[in-house]
Design an enzyme around this catalytic site. Structure first.
Site, PDB file in Angstrom:
ATOM      1  CB  CYS A 182      -0.942   0.024   1.198  1.00  0.00           C
ATOM      2  SG  CYS A 182      -2.306   1.198   0.953  1.00  0.00           S
ATOM      3  CB  CYS A 223      -1.806   4.969   3.363  1.00  0.00           C
ATOM      4  SG  CYS A 223      -1.786   3.373   4.183  1.00  0.00           S
ATOM      5  CB  CYS A 277      -4.246   4.094  -0.297  1.00  0.00           C
ATOM      6  SG  CYS A 277      -4.640   3.850   1.457  1.00  0.00           S
ATOM      7  CE  LYS A 327      -7.782  -1.314   4.357  1.00  0.00           C
ATOM      8  NZ  LYS A 327      -6.356  -1.102   4.206  1.00  0.00           N
ATOM      9  NE  ARG A 380      -6.516   4.920   8.888  1.00  0.00           N
ATOM     10  CZ  ARG A 380      -7.705   5.175   8.382  1.00  0.00           C
ATOM     11  NH1 ARG A 380      -8.326   6.288   8.718  1.00  0.00           N
ATOM     12  NH2 ARG A 380      -8.270   4.339   7.543  1.00  0.00           N
ATOM     13  NE  ARG A 385      -6.570   4.871   4.783  1.00  0.00           N
ATOM     14  CZ  ARG A 385      -5.555   5.732   4.765  1.00  0.00           C
ATOM     15  NH1 ARG A 385      -5.484   6.652   3.814  1.00  0.00           N
ATOM     16  NH2 ARG A 385      -4.626   5.693   5.704  1.00  0.00           N
ATOM     17  CD  GLU A 390     -14.023  -4.421  -4.195  1.00  0.00           C
ATOM     18  OE1 GLU A 390     -13.075  -5.042  -4.703  1.00  0.00           O
ATOM     19  OE2 GLU A 390     -14.152  -3.191  -4.305  1.00  0.00           O
ATOM     20  CE  LYS A 392      -7.311  -3.745   7.552  1.00  0.00           C
ATOM     21  NZ  LYS A 392      -6.286  -3.010   6.882  1.00  0.00           N
ATOM     22  CB  SER A 413      -5.066  -1.445  15.086  1.00  0.00           C
ATOM     23  OG  SER A 413      -5.895  -0.591  14.314  1.00  0.00           O
ATOM     24  CE1 TYR A 462      -1.095  -5.062  14.381  1.00  0.00           C
ATOM     25  CE2 TYR A 462      -3.497  -5.236  14.363  1.00  0.00           C
ATOM     26  CZ  TYR A 462      -2.325  -4.776  13.791  1.00  0.00           C
ATOM     27  OH  TYR A 462      -2.371  -4.048  12.629  1.00  0.00           O
TER      28      TYR A 462
HETATM   29  C1  PBG Z   1      -2.936   0.211   4.727  1.00  0.00           C
HETATM   30  C2  PBG Z   1      -3.489  -0.603   5.825  1.00  0.00           C
HETATM   31  C3  PBG Z   1      -4.278  -0.204   6.920  1.00  0.00           C
HETATM   32  C4  PBG Z   1      -4.452  -1.334   7.719  1.00  0.00           C
HETATM   33  C5  PBG Z   1      -3.813  -2.387   7.071  1.00  0.00           C
HETATM   34  N1  PBG Z   1      -3.242  -1.915   5.901  1.00  0.00           N
HETATM   35  C6  PBG Z   1      -4.767   1.128   7.306  1.00  0.00           C
HETATM   36  C7  PBG Z   1      -5.839   1.771   6.564  1.00  0.00           C
HETATM   37  O1  PBG Z   1      -6.356   1.259   5.572  1.00  0.00           O
HETATM   38  O2  PBG Z   1      -6.160   2.893   6.945  1.00  0.00           O
HETATM   39  C8  PBG Z   1      -5.203  -1.388   9.024  1.00  0.00           C
HETATM   40  C9  PBG Z   1      -4.748  -2.445   9.956  1.00  0.00           C
HETATM   41  C10 PBG Z   1      -5.200  -2.289  11.357  1.00  0.00           C
HETATM   42  O3  PBG Z   1      -5.985  -1.413  11.741  1.00  0.00           O
HETATM   43  O4  PBG Z   1      -4.719  -3.098  12.165  1.00  0.00           O
HETATM   44  N2  PBG Z   1      -3.858   0.745   3.838  1.00  0.00           N
END
Ligand code: PBG
Length: 323
Positions: free
Chosen positions: A120, A122, A130, A195, A205, A217, A233, A248, A274, A313
């Site tokens: 990615c 970002c 991104c 996603k 972030r 986003r 998708e 996700k 996260s 995690y």
């Molecule tokens: C990159 C990405 C993100 C996450 C995984 N790859 C952040 C986003 O899309 O803003 C999030 C992972 C997480 O919250 O643990 N685009």
């Protein structure tokens, strides 16, 4: 008359009976641990919004990977914090970028550990979006070129698998083409297929220093309201050549993991993101939830819904509990 003939409590009476009839089993090999690699040496900087997770310099990352492997965890997925960011996300596809250096170091020191990379932009753009910004929005087709270059640079550095998370249309196709035309036809793609534009990425972030500097986003990540679109998708990513598909976040989207499991035969991954992690850890620190039980119950639910691979995690503490 079902009752009193049928009593489902009979098989719940003892731990041995419960073990015997348990339908869902977790094993460390199904977990992939996300790791954040940063510049410097000897850096192990705890992410305040994600306790027990760290921004690691390459040397510390290698040590972490030795431990991850000794716990039998399935692999790691790498996120990079580059030295500098710019409008063109140059750090994302720099052959000597932070993730590329990290891959080489891990492959040298811990050769058998599965190394996946997040593909990615970002973390590498000055604006935190991104991809390439044109007229205030991310330009899809220019961004595809960056993603293809980044994936190829990861494969060259020795990544076993690449995982695009940007949600551009056609990225799996673009990456597949780039890999195949350079002799990396054996490198699988795990697509973040469904996603969502989720609030649960908040703590990440901070970890990846990738918050968008303007807007959000929602013009590329999915609307949380849309389940049928998620199936579209996934279907398109499979047609473009995805080997593994991902949903996700995980917990708020278990219905979609389950629908995808019924509808597609490819391996399904789910990302316990996260915010899902930090909610449990925060509640546990307040004494409101039992950490280990909440961890295991959510991981079990995600597996029961149909994901055989979980990016989490909790990989290390869960693996320790399972050993
Ligand atoms: C990159 C990405 C993100 C996450 C995984 N790859 C952040 C986003 O899309 O803003 C999030 C992972 C997480 O919250 O643990 N685009």
């Amino acid at each position: 008359m079902p009752f009193p003939t049928h009593r489902l409590r009979r098989l719940r009476a003892t731990p041995a009976l419960r073990e015997l009839v348990r339908e869902t089993h977790l094993h460390p090999g199904q977990f992939i641990l996300p790791l954040f690699v940063c510049p410097g040496e000897g850096v192990r900087h705890e992410i305040s919004s994600m306790p027990d997770n760290y921004q690691l310099s390459v040397d510390e990352l290698v040590k972490e990977c030795v431990e991850v492997q000794s716990l039998g965890i399935g692999g790691v997925i790498l996120f990079g914090l580059p030295e500098s960011k710019d409008e063109m996300a140059s750090g994302a596809y720099d052959e000597n970028g932070i993730v590329q250096r990290a891959i080489r170091a891990i492959r040298k020191e811990v050769p058998d550990l599965l190394v996946v990379t997040d593909v990615c932009n970002c973390e590498y753009t000055s604006h935190g979006h991104c991809g390439y910004i044109k007229d205030g929005d991310v330009d899809n087709d220019t961004t595809l070129q960056w993603l293809a270059k980044a994936a190829l640079s990861h494969a060259r550095a020795g990544a076993h698998m690449v995982a695009p998370s940007d949600m551009m249309d056609g990225r799996v196709w673009a990456i597949r083409q780039a890999l195949d035309s350079s002799g990396y036809e054996k490198i699988p793609i795990m697509a973040y297929a469904a996603k969502f534009a989720s609030v649960f990425y908040g703590p990440f972030r901070e970890a990846a220093e990738s918050a968008p500097q303007f807007g959000d986003r929602r013009s590329y990540q999915m609307d949380p309201a849309n389940g049928r679109e998620a199936m579209q998708e996934i279907e398109l990513d499979l047609q473009e050549g995805a080997d593994i598909i991902m949903v996700k976040p995980a917990l708020a989207y278990l219905d979609l993991i389950s629908r995808a499991r019924q509808r597609f035969d490819a391996p399904i991954a789910a990302y316990q993101v996260s915010g899902e992690y930090s909610m449990i850890v925060a509640a546990a620190r307040n004494g409101w939830l039992d950490h280990d039980r909440a961890m295991m119950e959510t991981l079990t639910s995600i597996t029961r819904a149909g994901a055989s691979i979980i990016l989490t995690y909790f990989a290390k503490p869960a693996a320790r509990l399972l050993s």
